[in-house]
Design an enzyme around this catalytic site. Structure first.
Site, short mmCIF file in Angstrom:
data_model
loop_
_atom_site.label_atom_id
_atom_site.label_comp_id
_atom_site.label_asym_id
_atom_site.label_seq_id
_atom_site.Cartn_x
_atom_site.Cartn_y
_atom_site.Cartn_z
N LYS A 56 -28.23 28.71 -11.61
CA LYS A 56 -28.28 28.20 -10.25
C LYS A 56 -28.85 29.24 -9.29
O LYS A 56 -29.57 28.90 -8.36
CB LYS A 56 -26.87 27.82 -9.79
CG LYS A 56 -26.35 26.55 -10.42
CD LYS A 56 -25.11 26.10 -9.66
CE LYS A 56 -23.91 25.87 -10.54
NZ LYS A 56 -22.82 26.82 -10.36
N GLU A 107 -18.99 25.73 -9.96
CA GLU A 107 -18.91 26.50 -8.72
C GLU A 107 -19.90 25.85 -7.76
O GLU A 107 -21.07 25.68 -8.12
CB GLU A 107 -19.32 27.94 -9.05
CG GLU A 107 -19.10 28.91 -7.94
CD GLU A 107 -19.61 30.31 -8.32
OE1 GLU A 107 -19.77 31.12 -7.41
OE2 GLU A 107 -19.84 30.55 -9.52
N ARG A 126 -24.12 28.01 -24.80
CA ARG A 126 -24.88 27.46 -23.67
C ARG A 126 -26.10 26.72 -24.18
O ARG A 126 -26.65 27.06 -25.22
CB ARG A 126 -25.44 28.59 -22.80
CG ARG A 126 -24.50 29.41 -22.05
CD ARG A 126 -25.28 30.50 -21.31
NE ARG A 126 -25.86 29.99 -20.08
CZ ARG A 126 -25.17 29.90 -18.95
NH1 ARG A 126 -23.91 30.24 -18.90
NH2 ARG A 126 -25.75 29.43 -17.86
P1 ATP Z 1 -25.06 29.15 -13.24
O1 ATP Z 1 -25.31 30.52 -13.81
O2 ATP Z 1 -26.22 28.24 -13.34
O3 ATP Z 1 -24.44 29.18 -11.89
P2 ATP Z 1 -22.47 28.78 -14.17
O4 ATP Z 1 -21.95 28.89 -15.54
O5 ATP Z 1 -22.12 29.86 -13.22
O6 ATP Z 1 -24.00 28.55 -14.23
P3 ATP Z 1 -20.72 26.84 -13.17
O7 ATP Z 1 -20.89 25.99 -11.99
O8 ATP Z 1 -19.70 27.92 -13.11
O9 ATP Z 1 -22.11 27.42 -13.51
O10 ATP Z 1 -20.53 25.98 -14.49
C1 ATP Z 1 -19.77 24.82 -14.63
C2 ATP Z 1 -19.59 24.57 -16.10
O11 ATP Z 1 -20.86 24.35 -16.70
C3 ATP Z 1 -18.98 25.75 -16.80
O12 ATP Z 1 -17.98 25.30 -17.68
C4 ATP Z 1 -20.12 26.38 -17.53
O13 ATP Z 1 -19.66 27.01 -18.69
C5 ATP Z 1 -21.01 25.18 -17.83
N1 ATP Z 1 -22.40 25.58 -17.99
C6 ATP Z 1 -23.16 26.28 -17.13
N2 ATP Z 1 -24.37 26.53 -17.63
C7 ATP Z 1 -24.41 25.96 -18.87
C8 ATP Z 1 -25.38 25.87 -19.91
N3 ATP Z 1 -26.59 26.41 -19.78
N4 ATP Z 1 -25.06 25.20 -21.03
C9 ATP Z 1 -23.85 24.64 -21.17
N5 ATP Z 1 -22.89 24.69 -20.23
C10 ATP Z 1 -23.15 25.34 -19.08
MG MG Z 2 -20.61 30.45 -12.16
#
Ligand code: ATP
Ligand code: MG
Length: 558
Positions: free
Chosen positions: A272, A36, A262
């Site tokens: 983020k 995202e 994760r």
């Molecule tokens: P954040 O909470 O930091 O915004 P998010 O999961 O909302 O994290 P996205 O941009 O939606 O962030 O994630 C892109 C991809 O990265 C998704 O497939 C998500 O599952 C993966 N991802 C995010 N955080 C982690 C993590 N800590 N470990 C492994 N994969 C992750």
């Molecule tokens: Mg997200």
């Protein structure tokens, strides 16, 4: 012939099964990384990137990047660009072109209409509070909406009117018609479209209804021909909804969602949203502050893509949540740099040393190897003279037990040069050490027969007459490695003393390097030249110190 590949983890084992069962044509594999664009990527995303692109590579498949830009009010172009740069820097290439969920708004609208025609979606006039309040809970079924049984025709008409802008934000939503009594709360008629009169960063004002992630994601996967949609564990309970949404898709090959744990790393915040709070509150200098767990921060700190990939290989892929020690990541960068980073001498916190018996004005050159673990890196000539610098903490006026460095009356070797004896300490009126006066034993130059004489300590040093002034930044963790979740907001736990700036002295060899070059400062750690360097002044970041606590932990564990 399909080639057999050893599965490195449970996801690859699933892929191997799909290949054996001919689930996808010719055993094809297409993965995707779906960020995202609402912030910069962090260490957790490194794992997701290495996993998705790693599988793409291993199975001679490919990997898409798709921005999940279904939330028009948040996304920014700055984030899109930084994310692409990070993926490239890690050493991966996505299948062109870059995709956006917003590319599929027209198709997604058609999919929603199709669900309506199948009797599987309805327009609900309830407010979001009403919808929330009628969901029920784990012990009680939800209450069906009074609008749940509208006719297909009415639903189609209302949904079209939503699209045409006839209604205000929140006045109506489109909901999946699943089961208000489902034990899985996610399946209790989730909202799949909402009205938002907002300008989208790519589609502008073309749309005033936006699909929700749970609906957009499986169908975007399907449209791109993704085979394995790998995501983190929190999506596990949403998998039935992922599969349910695919009913709208007619294609033969449907994508499959697989979840993994994760990545969490001690001292590093992996959200983020939280990272953005830190940037906005100014506790760091920006998203790429070298203390940040963002990929851009880690890159600026001096980590290599190789070290991050090594780290991901080591930690593997599991189905249970866990926390990895920061020491393991630090171990990987040391491993990567030890044989390839040249070594030079820099005195971080200098105190002056004068060799009283050494001829004034004379400069001689001593030969030092550029990397004691890699002979191929050769040697260099290092200037030496009567006036030197050593580290302030390499001297103790009243030496503690087992302190084998410089102290009054004691001898030490200056690396690659001579044995010297400290005779006198000169202080200013306030008692601060001004200079240390020593005698140099001129018969003990390294490499000559007289060098045999054993002394206990060897110090690094810099010749004061040719020294280069540099600024060195040393970092501590933003969050303590021993941090326990004690309910306090993370902002209260941030280490305010995590940056130390030192005015240091380097040997002239440092002038041969440019921004982005890495080296080891003897006894002091690995460093990189930072982009804050100007024409006349070098600024370095300490990547990591030399003490490897992870290697020790591993040894103990045998
Ligand atoms: P954040 O909470 O930091 O915004 P998010 O999961 O909302 O994290 P996205 O941009 O939606 O962030 O994630 C892109 C991809 O990265 C998704 O497939 C998500 O599952 C993966 N991802 C995010 N955080 C982690 C993590 N800590 N470990 C492994 N994969 C992750
Ligand atoms: Mg997200």
């Amino acid at each position: 012939m399909e080639e057999k590949r050893e599965a490195a983890n449970f996801i690859e084992a699933e892929i191997n099964k799909d290949i054996a069962n001919h689930v996808y044509k010719n055993g094809r594999v297409l993965t995707r990384f779906p960020p995202e664009p609402n912030g910069y990527l962090h260490i957790g995303h490194v794992k997701s990137i290495c996993l998705n692109f790693g599988i793409g590579k291993k199975y001679h498949g490919e990997t898409n990047v798709r921005f999940d830009d279904t939330n028009p009010t948040k996304e920014e172009v700055e984030y899109v660009n930084s994310i692409l740069e990070d993926v490239k820097w890690l050493g991966f290439q996505w299948k062109e072109p870059v995709h956006y969920a917003s590319d599929y708004f027209p198709e997604l609208y058609e999919f929603a209409c199709k669900l309506i025609r199948m009797g599987l979606a309805y327009v609900d006039d309830q407010t979001s509070e009403e919808i929330h309040d009628t969901r029920g809970d784990l012990n009680h079924p939800g209450k069906e909406s009074p609008w749940r049984n509208r006719s297909v025709e009415e639903n189609l008409k209302l949904f079209q009117e939503m699209k045409e802008g006839k209604y205000k934000d929140g006045e109506k939503v489109l909901r999946a018609k699943i089961d208000m009594a489902s034990p899985n709360m996610v399946m209790r008629d989730p909202v799949i479209y909402r009205i938002l009169h907002a300008t989208h960063h790519r589609t502008g004002d073309a749309w005033c209804i936006y699909p929700l992630y749970d609906f957009a994601h499986p169908l975007s996967d399907a449209l791109e021909g993704i085979t394995h949609s790998i995501c983190t564990l929190e999506f596990e309970e949403r998998r039935p909804l992922y599969e349910w949404c695919l009913q709208a898709f007619d294609g033969e090959e449907k994508p499959r969602q697989i979840e993994f744990a994760r990545l969490n790393v001690t001292t590093m915040i992996t959200s983020k949203r939280k990272l953005r709070r830190m940037v906005e509150a100014g506790v760091v200098s920006g998203w790429d502050d070298p203390r940040m767990p963002t990929i851009s921060g880690i890159r600026r700190r001096g980590y290599t893509p190789e070290s991050l990939r090594m780290f991901c290989d080591q930690i593997g892929v599991a189905k249970a949540d866990n926390v990895v020690s920061i020491a393991q990541l630090e171990h990987c960068i040391r491993e990567d740099l030890k044989g390839k980073a040249p070594r030079i001498m820099t005195v971080l916190d200098p105190v002056k040393v004068v060799l009283t018996n050494y001829p004034e004005g004379q400069i001689e050159y001593v030969t030092l190897e550029n990397n004691s673990e890699n002979e191929e890196m050769g040697t260099r000539q290092v200037p030496f003279s009567r006036n030197l610098y050593i580290e302030r903490d390499d001297f103790m006026e009243t030496p503690a037990k087992k302190f084998f460095r410089m102290a009054p009356g004691k001898e030490v070797r200056l690396k690659g040069a001579y044995i010297v004896r400290c005779d006198e300490v000169v202080k200013d009126e306030e008692g601060h050490i001004q200079e240390i006066r020593c005698t140099c034993d001129m018969d003990t130059r390294s490499g000559t027969p007289g060098a045999d004489r054993k002394v206990k300590g060897t110090l690094h040093w810099v010749c004061a007459d040719t020294a280069v002034d540099i600024t060195a930044r040393l970092y501590d963790y933003l969050i303590s490695p021993d941090d326990q979740d004690d309910g306090r907001d993370f902002m209260e736990k941030i280490n305010k003393d995590s940056l130390t700036v030192l005015h240091s002295k380097a040997e002239p060899a440092i002038l041969d390097y440019k921004v982005g070059d890495r080296f080891q400062f003897l006894r002091k750690g690995y460093f990189i030249i930072d982009k804050d360097t100007t024409e006349g002044h070098i600024v370095v970041n300490r990547i990591v110190g030399l003490k490897d606590s992870w290697a020790k932990i591993q040894k103990k564990q045998g």
